[in-house]
Write an enzyme that holds these catalytic residues in place. Sequence first.
Site, PDB file in Angstrom:
ATOM      1  N   SER A 113      -9.345   1.734   2.816  1.00  0.00           N
ATOM      2  CA  SER A 113      -8.409   2.540   2.050  1.00  0.00           C
ATOM      3  C   SER A 113      -7.363   1.718   1.285  1.00  0.00           C
ATOM      4  O   SER A 113      -6.605   2.277   0.480  1.00  0.00           O
ATOM      5  CB  SER A 113      -7.686   3.521   2.982  1.00  0.00           C
ATOM      6  OG  SER A 113      -6.971   2.841   3.998  1.00  0.00           O
ATOM      7  N   SER A 114      -7.324   0.379   1.492  1.00  0.00           N
ATOM      8  CA  SER A 114      -6.373  -0.458   0.750  1.00  0.00           C
ATOM      9  C   SER A 114      -6.988  -0.893  -0.576  1.00  0.00           C
ATOM     10  O   SER A 114      -6.860  -2.046  -0.999  1.00  0.00           O
ATOM     11  CB  SER A 114      -5.972  -1.684   1.588  1.00  0.00           C
ATOM     12  OG  SER A 114      -5.536  -1.306   2.871  1.00  0.00           O
ATOM     13  N   LEU A 135      -6.362   8.708   3.387  1.00  0.00           N
ATOM     14  CA  LEU A 135      -6.674   7.336   3.824  1.00  0.00           C
ATOM     15  C   LEU A 135      -8.008   7.242   4.555  1.00  0.00           C
ATOM     16  O   LEU A 135      -8.425   6.148   4.926  1.00  0.00           O
ATOM     17  CB  LEU A 135      -5.571   6.757   4.733  1.00  0.00           C
ATOM     18  CG  LEU A 135      -4.139   6.787   4.206  1.00  0.00           C
ATOM     19  CD1 LEU A 135      -3.196   6.118   5.209  1.00  0.00           C
ATOM     20  CD2 LEU A 135      -4.032   6.107   2.860  1.00  0.00           C
ATOM     21  N   ILE A 169      -7.652   0.552   9.982  1.00  0.00           N
ATOM     22  CA  ILE A 169      -7.961   1.281  11.216  1.00  0.00           C
ATOM     23  C   ILE A 169      -9.460   1.453  11.393  1.00  0.00           C
ATOM     24  O   ILE A 169      -9.922   2.017  12.377  1.00  0.00           O
ATOM     25  CB  ILE A 169      -7.229   2.640  11.245  1.00  0.00           C
ATOM     26  CG1 ILE A 169      -7.100   3.179  12.674  1.00  0.00           C
ATOM     27  CG2 ILE A 169      -7.898   3.647  10.322  1.00  0.00           C
ATOM     28  CD1 ILE A 169      -6.158   4.335  12.831  1.00  0.00           C
ATOM     29  N   GLY A 170     -10.232   0.959  10.422  1.00  0.00           N
ATOM     30  CA  GLY A 170     -11.689   1.004  10.522  1.00  0.00           C
ATOM     31  C   GLY A 170     -12.331  -0.017   9.593  1.00  0.00           C
ATOM     32  O   GLY A 170     -13.546  -0.105   9.481  1.00  0.00           O
ATOM     33  N   GLY A 171     -11.459  -0.795   8.909  1.00  0.00           N
ATOM     34  CA  GLY A 171     -11.934  -1.781   7.948  1.00  0.00           C
ATOM     35  C   GLY A 171     -11.158  -1.736   6.647  1.00  0.00           C
ATOM     36  O   GLY A 171     -11.554  -2.342   5.651  1.00  0.00           O
ATOM     37  N   SER A 172     -10.015  -1.053   6.622  1.00  0.00           N
ATOM     38  CA  SER A 172      -9.319  -0.741   5.367  1.00  0.00           C
ATOM     39  C   SER A 172      -8.648  -1.926   4.686  1.00  0.00           C
ATOM     40  O   SER A 172      -8.243  -1.826   3.533  1.00  0.00           O
ATOM     41  CB  SER A 172      -8.280   0.355   5.600  1.00  0.00           C
ATOM     42  OG  SER A 172      -8.922   1.559   5.928  1.00  0.00           O
ATOM     43  N   LYS A 231       0.833  -1.204   0.000  1.00  0.00           N
ATOM     44  CA  LYS A 231       0.000   0.000   0.000  1.00  0.00           C
ATOM     45  C   LYS A 231       0.869   1.255   0.000  1.00  0.00           C
ATOM     46  O   LYS A 231       1.961   1.278   0.585  1.00  0.00           O
ATOM     47  CB  LYS A 231      -0.890  -0.049   1.246  1.00  0.00           C
ATOM     48  CG  LYS A 231      -1.976   0.996   1.331  1.00  0.00           C
ATOM     49  CD  LYS A 231      -2.846   0.725   2.556  1.00  0.00           C
ATOM     50  CE  LYS A 231      -3.941   1.752   2.728  1.00  0.00           C
ATOM     51  NZ  LYS A 231      -4.793   1.451   3.898  1.00  0.00           N
TER      52      LYS A 231
END
Length: 570
Positions: A209-210, A183, A230-233, A134
């Site tokens: 974000s990935s 991100l 950090i939240g589902g990325s 990433k």
Amino acid sequence: PSAALTLLCGSAAAMVVWKWLVKRQIQKKMEEARRTQNEGVKKMTKAVQQFREQVPSVQTDAILSLPLLELAGRLQEGSLSPKTVLYTYLEKALEVTQQTNCLRHFIPECEEQLQEIQRQREKGLLYGIPISIKDHIGHKGHLSTCGLVQCLGTVVQEDSVLVKVLKRQGAIPFAMTNVPQSLFNYDCSNPIFGQTLNPFNRQKSPGGSSGGEGALIAGGGSILGIGSDIGGSIRLPSSFCGLCGLKPTAKRLSVCSHPTPVPCALGPMARDVDSLALCMKALLCQEMFQLDPTVPPIPFNEEVYSSSAPLRVGYYDTDGYFPLPPCMRRAVQETRGALQAAGHQLVPFSPPGIHYVMTELFLKTFFADGGRAWLDVFTGDIVDPNLKSQVNCCKIPRLGKKLLALILKPLVRLFKQLIFLLKLKNVATISTCRSVKEMWNHHHQIEVYRTEFIARWRELQLDVVLCPVLGPAFTIGYPGKLLTAISSTMLYNVLNFPAGVVPVSTVTEADEEELKLYQGCCNDPWDQKLKQAVAGAVGLPVAVQCVALPWQEELCLRFMKEVETLSREK
């Protein structure tokens, strides 16, 4: 008066010119970044063509179809050369990025790493495996942009610990993938490098974000990638793109990030669970523990991963906060049935206080200062259209937020649509930490919630939990309008539990018909937006989420492998 008017007009004109100059400077920086990106693509295209001329008989499809474990075995025994595999994946990555715009930059030093691994005395577990990373994961000599103009001038001086360990294990990092601006979005778009598309449907987002990783691996241009979560990325792109992805406990792998009560984790993304396990096994080595003493020296436990003992599985198909589309709940129900039929014990489980977790724990962590730190990263930048609604909400003055909150409170009592208003409050009137004491109290509240959650888990004597993940893939542009829809993944960032995603099905015509009847919690604008976001997804991947307690990545992976095996048999 005429002099004053002249001065005023002159000042206004000067301001307009100054703004134009600033915007032009930004445009020049972005154009230069795109030019560098294009030059990298041309260089790799030329290198691939030269290899093709030298070795015209490469069986590209046969190599690309090999699972990671088999590919690694062929490389170890020498029946495939690292050079052949690298150029095969470079060629495929070029094709995939032309279709999806998933690559931010090729890593030309991959050719140097190719030579380096051949000089190593021992072949590492990832010997000769091309790997993508990433955008923000540090690689020496390259930018870590996060999709921001202000980051375009800063070249990384040293490989991150994770990249060092990957190289030590024989892997060849060959590409850096695209991300959403800052991100902080689960779409994948930024003003510099543009929008990344889902390889299965170009009207759909690959997630974020990935998202660049998700698109590249799903398109066949990489066999293994490293994302962050950090939240589902990691889990959202895996769900949207039909991949397996693991968010480990934070600090199980080395990560360089700002300390927060909801920590960031780095983790692998791939086409199957065995690939994730091999990656974790390779990374959890003495090299990592020496390079980063803050990582607990816990090697990969092969015995736990290989176990076949029956599991006691907690399950739920909705968290009660943001009801997911029918196909995602169907996936959990079908997987529950398959697990039960295979001899596992299934126990209903209900995660406590998701509304409280979303508003008071998760969002307050990132907007403790009212979003000012986040807004600062856009200074001297152009805000991506997918982020404008979030940025504009953060720009509302504190007094305006307080007034909006006062207006909303009576409406809660009047209409009793608490969920609708909480969603609105999340976006526009997020509470802040107004003092150091409040901040410490906020940290304490997270720890209290973790303790309560683990106590409920222990009470039911659970090994693991099966639950939904957001999906199927959203139409491009919708993730920015539905920030609070990520409650299913966000929960396990707050808890800092290892959690992984496994594709188990695809969207059917029957799912699409059932979606027409979807009303969510109260058929409010957010529920309608979700309905619009996931419509037209027939044939797209449908996944479930698997969770274990902290530091039990091997058990989480073992459970994911069981779910994968049962879904493939079905």
